[in-house]
Design an enzyme around this catalytic site. Structure first.
Site, short mmCIF file in Angstrom:
data_model
loop_
_atom_site.label_atom_id
_atom_site.label_comp_id
_atom_site.label_asym_id
_atom_site.label_seq_id
_atom_site.Cartn_x
_atom_site.Cartn_y
_atom_site.Cartn_z
N GLY A 11 1.30 -1.73 -0.02
CA GLY A 11 -0.09 0.23 -0.26
C GLY A 11 1.21 1.11 0.24
O GLY A 11 0.31 2.57 -0.70
N ASN A 12 2.27 1.06 0.41
CA ASN A 12 2.88 2.55 0.65
C ASN A 12 3.98 2.00 -0.75
O ASN A 12 4.36 4.08 -1.06
CB ASN A 12 4.26 2.12 1.38
CG ASN A 12 3.68 2.18 3.15
OD1 ASN A 12 2.55 2.83 2.80
ND2 ASN A 12 4.28 1.95 4.24
N LYS A 129 -1.07 -4.32 13.01
CA LYS A 129 -0.87 -4.10 11.80
C LYS A 129 -1.18 -2.41 11.30
O LYS A 129 -2.27 -1.66 11.88
CB LYS A 129 -2.26 -4.24 11.08
CG LYS A 129 -2.44 -4.49 9.30
CD LYS A 129 -1.31 -3.77 8.48
CE LYS A 129 -1.48 -4.03 7.20
NZ LYS A 129 -0.87 -4.61 6.73
N LYS A 212 -1.05 -8.14 3.86
CA LYS A 212 -1.26 -8.47 2.27
C LYS A 212 -0.96 -9.51 2.11
O LYS A 212 -1.03 -10.19 1.13
CB LYS A 212 -1.47 -7.32 1.63
CG LYS A 212 -0.02 -6.72 1.18
CD LYS A 212 1.06 -7.36 0.38
CE LYS A 212 2.02 -6.25 -0.14
NZ LYS A 212 2.78 -6.00 1.31
N LYS A 274 7.18 -10.26 4.52
CA LYS A 274 7.53 -10.83 3.49
C LYS A 274 8.03 -11.85 3.91
O LYS A 274 7.83 -13.35 3.16
CB LYS A 274 7.89 -9.61 3.20
CG LYS A 274 7.17 -8.82 2.60
CD LYS A 274 8.09 -8.03 1.57
CE LYS A 274 7.16 -6.26 1.18
NZ LYS A 274 6.63 -5.80 2.62
#
Length: 310
Positions: A11-12, A129, A212, A274
């Site tokens: 999103g960044n 989050k 995500k 990640k």
């Protein structure tokens, strides 16, 4: 031969830190990001795209709160749905424009996607989050007095945090499998709209924002993707990041990756999820890649990025 690839975009990358949250700014970023995705499609790969929504859903929630005396605020799961539609619209528009400019034979579809979670997930007891924009320590303390949970985010400032339960089931998988050969599919945006199933079998929304990368992992597993690719703002994963003995990782085994995680090499708010998702995907005998946007095609060819394999 092209590969089936699930791409997770942060999103960044859509709204960069400290950037003004205008539609124009975000659409320009999306146009730039999707240009590299089209390059993957042109190279013959089948792609499914998912994306983050931390800054966007945080801003939608802030808009709701600012207008609460005029319009009843919406639940977080509805704000998730709003952000998924908003970002999906921008991405689909940009991708279709790229397709038109390059004369590619393909289509794009955005699926409003629900993702089931366990309502008893421990995440609801421990919000982690990050969402929304960054705040200074002074601003964060003021917001904590208003009832928000605030945490420092990987040295970039303070952000509000909300529960982030583990995704259990991605909805719409059969439809994605039918579409993927000819169509670029955008699915599970923002981690998906979080829902849980009651004892009666009825679905209900729940207050959370799903990570995500974890949702992207589940999506990649359920569509049987050959590659799970997480796009970020750095070309590789590093150990001892920012130190004199900083080291770039190009190709590492699952065992090596797990050792680096155990050493605490990766910040919880950025690279850690990640790496954890990459490790889990690689355990299935497939390939997980973490790389920068502009090196995505080269990474699929084994020429860039960090690859985690057995």
């Amino acid at each position: 031969m092209g590969k089936s690839v699930v791409i997770a975009l942060g999103g960044n990358a859509i709204l960069q830190p400290k950037q003004e949250a205008t539609y124009d700014n975000q659409f320009k970023n999306v146009v730039s990001a999707t240009r590299h995705m089209i390059e993957m499609k042109q190279a013959g790969h089948k792609i499914v795209i998912t994306h983050g929504n931390g800054p966007q859903v945080g801003n939608i929630i802030a808009q709701n709160e600012a207008a609460k005396n005029v319009v009843e605020p919406l639940p977080i799961h509805v704000c998730n749905a709003e952000s998924q539609g908003f970002i999906g619209y921008m991405m689909e528009t940009a991708l279709k424009n790229h397709i038109n400019e390059r004369g590619i034979t393909s289509n794009v579809v955005t699926l409003l996607t629900m993702v089931e979670v366990d309502k008893e997930d421990q995440a609801f007891e421990n919000p982690t989050k990050p969402i929304g924009v960054f705040f200074s320590e002074e601003e964060a303390k003021r917001l904590e007095k208003q009832g928000y949970t605030m945490l420092e985010d990987a040295g970039r400032g303070y952000r509000r945090v909300v529960p982030s339960p583990e995704p259990q089931v991605i909805h719409g998988i059969d439809e994605i499998k039918r579409l993927i050969d000819d169509t670029i599919v955008i699915s599970s945006g923002g981690g998906g709209i979080p829902v849980y199933r009651e004892d009666t079998g009825q679905l209900q929304g729940i207050e959370a924002v799903i990570d995500k990368d974890r949702s992207g992992l589940k999506l990649a597993q359920q569509v049987n993707a050959e590659v799970f690719m997480m796009l970020t703002d750095v070309p590789n994963v590093y150990i001892n990041f920012g130190k004199e003995n900083e080291q770039k990782l190009s190709q590492i085994t699952i065992e090596e990756a797990e050792q680096y995680v155990a050493e605490g090499q990766f910040p919880p708010g950025s690279m850690l999820p990640k790496m954890q998702a990459a490790i889990e995907f690689a355990k299935s005998g497939k390939e997980a890649i973490i790389c920068s946007l502009d090196q995505a095609v080269a990474a699929l060819e084994g020429k860039a990025g960090t690859r985690i394999t057995q």
